[in-house]
Design an enzyme around this catalytic site. Structure first.
Site, short mmCIF file in Angstrom:
data_model
loop_
_atom_site.label_atom_id
_atom_site.label_comp_id
_atom_site.label_asym_id
_atom_site.label_seq_id
_atom_site.Cartn_x
_atom_site.Cartn_y
_atom_site.Cartn_z
CB CYS A 1 5.42 -2.98 4.47
SG CYS A 1 6.24 -1.84 3.31
CG HIS B 1 4.40 0.62 7.50
ND1 HIS B 1 5.35 -0.29 7.92
CD2 HIS B 1 4.78 1.00 6.26
CE1 HIS B 1 6.25 -0.46 6.99
NE2 HIS B 1 5.94 0.31 5.97
CD GLU C 1 4.37 -0.82 11.36
OE1 GLU C 1 5.32 -0.63 10.58
OE2 GLU C 1 3.32 -1.41 11.04
#
Length: 213
Positions: free
Chosen positions: A81, A191, A193
């Site tokens: 990001c 992202h 994650e």
């Protein structure tokens, strides 16, 4: 193996750390803002969230700028990001904010004049799931289908000078770069994650990666 997640007070640090712990239970995942710890790590993850100018200020205040630059030169390095955007030279955010300059190029805001898709006016920030086209092969794409969906939260996008840096693209509503790679660096606007199975696979690929393109 030691994998450092850079803690400069900005970003989704705990989620990134926990995701790496999930895919790499046999390795040491270290969340740290200590330049010496980062220098000693085998691999480095550089997450980010928030305004670029604030992120740069925190990097400098904590003495982390050189640790980030050295890691980007020397070892497998993953930017996420704003951690990806910071690798470029300058951002439109905050009136032309200077960044780290690892890659030539800019970070641009989604222009209101172009945010129309048919009869639908698209919102900024771009938030939610979107398909990612793999512009070229890379070890971090291993086992991830072309067109897989990843999770995004951003108002600005990367525009590299060298189009060969781009390894992933998406549309909102026009095409834009969402992943870049060169040598030992891989960086994503989305992202991993927060991207469920596909994101965890990308992180697992990073753990296994030797830093060669």
């Amino acid at each position: 193996m030691k994998i450092a997640v850079i803690d400069y007070g900005m970003g989704n640090l705990r989620s990134v750390t926990h995701a790496l712990e999930h895919v790499a239970p046999e390795h040491q995942i270290i969340l740290s803002g200590d330049p010496a710890v980062i220098a000693a790590a085998d691999k480095v993850v550089f997450p980010g969230q928030g305004a670029m100018r604030d992120c740069m200020r925190e990097l400098d205040n904590r003495g982390l700028r050189e640790a980030v630059l050295a890691s980007a030169r020397e070892k497998p390095f993953l930017g996420i990001c704003v951690g990806a955007q910071l690798l470029f030279e300058i951002s439109e955010e905050g009136g032309r904010s200077q960044a780290l300059g690892v890659f030539a190029g800019e970070v641009l805001r989604f222009p209101q004049a172009r945010m129309q898709q048919g009869d639908t006016r698209l919102k900024v920030p771009h938030m939610g799931w979107n398909e990612v086209r793999q512009s070229r092969s890379h070890p971090l794409w291993d086992g991830i289908a072309d067109g897989e969906r990843f999770y995004f939260v951003h108002s600005y996008y990367m525009q590299p000078v060298d189009k060969g840096l781009t390894v992933g693209e998406s549309d909102y509503p026009f095409g834009f770069t969402v992943a870049v790679a060169r040598a030992n660096i891989f960086a994503t606007q989305f992202h991993p994650e927060k991207s469920h199975a596909a994101g965890l696979r990308l992180l697992a690929n990073f753990v296994a990666w030797d830093g060669a393109a």
